[in-house]
Design an enzyme around this catalytic site. Structure first.
Site, short mmCIF file in Angstrom:
data_model
loop_
_atom_site.label_atom_id
_atom_site.label_comp_id
_atom_site.label_asym_id
_atom_site.label_seq_id
_atom_site.Cartn_x
_atom_site.Cartn_y
_atom_site.Cartn_z
N ASP A 88 0.83 -1.20 0.00
CA ASP A 88 0.00 0.00 0.00
C ASP A 88 0.87 1.26 0.00
O ASP A 88 1.92 1.30 0.64
CB ASP A 88 -0.89 -0.03 1.25
CG ASP A 88 -1.80 1.18 1.34
OD1 ASP A 88 -2.73 1.29 0.51
OD2 ASP A 88 -1.61 2.02 2.25
N GLU A 115 1.22 -0.28 -4.90
CA GLU A 115 0.23 0.74 -5.24
C GLU A 115 0.95 2.09 -5.30
O GLU A 115 1.08 2.78 -4.30
CB GLU A 115 -0.89 0.79 -4.20
CG GLU A 115 -1.98 1.80 -4.54
CD GLU A 115 -2.41 2.67 -3.36
OE1 GLU A 115 -3.42 3.38 -3.51
OE2 GLU A 115 -1.74 2.65 -2.31
#
Length: 486
Positions: free
Chosen positions: A237, A267
């Site tokens: 993330d 990400e």
């Protein structure tokens, strides 16, 4: 394998994002309140339709306890095992249920990926008085009361005895003493080196990855998730807010700890193709893939109509040298939220048809699209196309235009009946458009697997045929596949 379908030795990789932001909340399916149990039930059908991997939400205890989606990381080592944040279970279930789900998914040939939120921590157990740097954006040189003491009292040092204090962080965004928000950099600290300069701070207590004890604890956790809990890789993330040197080290160390070929996707929300490629160059680890945000931007353009010819070169999935580093998607938990951002809401099937038939990139199907928005039946057709037909070299045709995009997969020489011709349209007139396309398969009979265009097409001795698609938002995608001889 289905009767009269091509027999391939190995399925294409296809991932299901097995959650969405509002999952388990009021107004959504009751069964989703226990995701780990639900996945054990759905594992056989997911495998049958062609999913080879599932991306799970953050499975650790977060600040909001059993109501937290998981991105407000509190304790990475608590997977729903300890009474912390007023709950033993997480939003999705208990550690025991999670481990059972992983075992059953593995038994159905499905790999399992962990959503690792490593950038920050939230929900500290107590505060500390911390002096700020003279370079702090807010309150330079002053003293604040920071939520930075993480002792994890419910876990009692099981798995790890490392406890976090302010020295494990670079800064925070809240001063408890004055009840004010800001961007507070601690004395003796600097924001970590990141891909985009001064882009380290995102939220919460920002983890200092120049701290060697922090590096060790997080890496030990990664090894534990893979080797003890049984995961097969990670979604990382907010990866562009983390020191790329640590990301590189983390990937290498965790991969080295396992005999499995692990999966890592970052990400990095970057919509420019060249900048996203440069991010991968900066991390400098061939095992890292990234979500193809530039490609998704093109799908957004398609909502209101675009020049369909651009689809042949848009996205990281079409950039030479990076095609296999792309993880392609249409919507996810960030781009689609109830009452906020609908994400891509038109020509969504066209977008899925594109990513599920492509030679390069690993496509992700979003749970909310699949189950909540009632797209399952049509998406299953595309998933079956990917499972049985989307093989062999892919190439662009020479007659794409503003309204129709076509793409060919030639099939594998050793397999009878695979390969395809994809056609997608952003038109709305309802008329059927015909294009003369070289399928790469001479004297072959094709039919539209989607059922949107009736009839069969027979290619000539050079492989050419007149393939068709309807100009329609609701039926503007056709995938022509060979008829298997009985």
């Amino acid at each position: 394998m289905k009767d009269n379908f091509p027999s391939v030795s190995r399925n294409n990789e296809t991932i299901l994002q097995a959650f969405y932001w509002e999952m388990g909340e009021t107004g959504h399916p009751k069964e989703e309140e226990n995701l780990w149990l639900l996945l054990t039930q759905k594992a056989p059908e997911l495998s049958e339709v062609g999913f080879t991997g599932v991306w799970l939400p953050p499975a650790n205890k977060a600040m909001g306890g059993k109501k937290d989606v998981g991105y407000a990381t509190y304790d990475l080592w608590d997977l729903g095992e300890f009474n912390q944040k007023d709950t033993v279970r997480t939003k999705y279930g208990t550690k025991e249920e999670l481990e059972s789900a992983i075992k059953i998914l593995h038994g159905n040939g499905i790999k399992v990926y962990y959503d690792a939120v490593l950038n920050h921590r939230m929900g500290a157990d107590s505060t500390e008085t911390v002096k700020l740097s003279l370079n702090s954006p807010d309150k330079p040189g002053q003293t604040i009361l920071a939520w930075t003491k993480f002792t994890f009292p419910g876990r009692k040092n099981k798995y790890s005895d490392f406890q976090w204090n302010w020295q494990c962080f670079d800064g925070v965004d809240w001063d408890e003493k004055t009840k004010t928000s800001g961007k507070f950099l601690f004395e003796g600290k600097s924001w970590d080196y990141t891909f985009i300069r001064d882009d380290d701070y995102l939220m919460g207590a920002d983890v200092d990855y120049e701290n060697l004890e922090v590096q060790e604890d997080v890496t030990n956790w990664g090894n534990w998730i893979i080797n003890e809990i049984g995961f097969d890789g990670f979604r990382l993330d907010a990866v562009k807010h983390i020191d790329p040197r640590f990301i590189n080290q983390f990937i290498n160390d965790v991969q080295k700890s396992s005999s499995k070929d692990l999966f890592f996707v970052g990400e990095a929300w970057i919509e420019d193709i060249n900048t996203l490629a440069k991010f991968l160059d900066t991390v400098n680890n061939d095992d890292l893939k990234v979500f193809d945000f530039p490609l998704r931007s093109s799908f957004e353009d398609m909502i209101n109509g675009t020049d369909m010819r651009t689809l042949q070169y848009t996205g990281l999935v079409n950039k030479e040298g990076y095609k296999n580093r792309a993880v392609t998607f249409v919507n996810n938990h960030d781009t689609n939220r109830d009452g906020k951002d609908p994400g891509i809401y038109k020509r969504k099937y066209q977008a899925y048809a594109y990513i599920l038939t492509r030679e390069h990139g690993i496509p992700v199907v979003y749970w909310k699209d699949y189950y909540i928005y009632n797209m399952k039946n049509e998406l299953d057709k595309l998933l079956e196309v990917r499972k049985y037909f989307a093989y062999g070299p892919g190439y662009e045709v020479d007659n794409n235009d503003e309204d129709v995009y076509s793409y060919v997969r030639e099939g594998l020489e050793e397999v009878e009946g695979d390969g395809l011709v994809l056609m997608i349209s952003d038109g709305e007139s309802g008329e059927i458009i015909s294009k003369r396309i070289n399928s790469g398969q001479p004297n072959t009979t094709f039919y539209d697997y989607t059922g949107h265009v009736q009839g069969k097409i027979i290619t000539d001795e050079r492989g050419y045929g007149d393939f068709k698609v309807r100009k329609s938002e609701n039926e503007g995608w056709s995938v022509w596949v060979p008829v298997i001889k009985k």
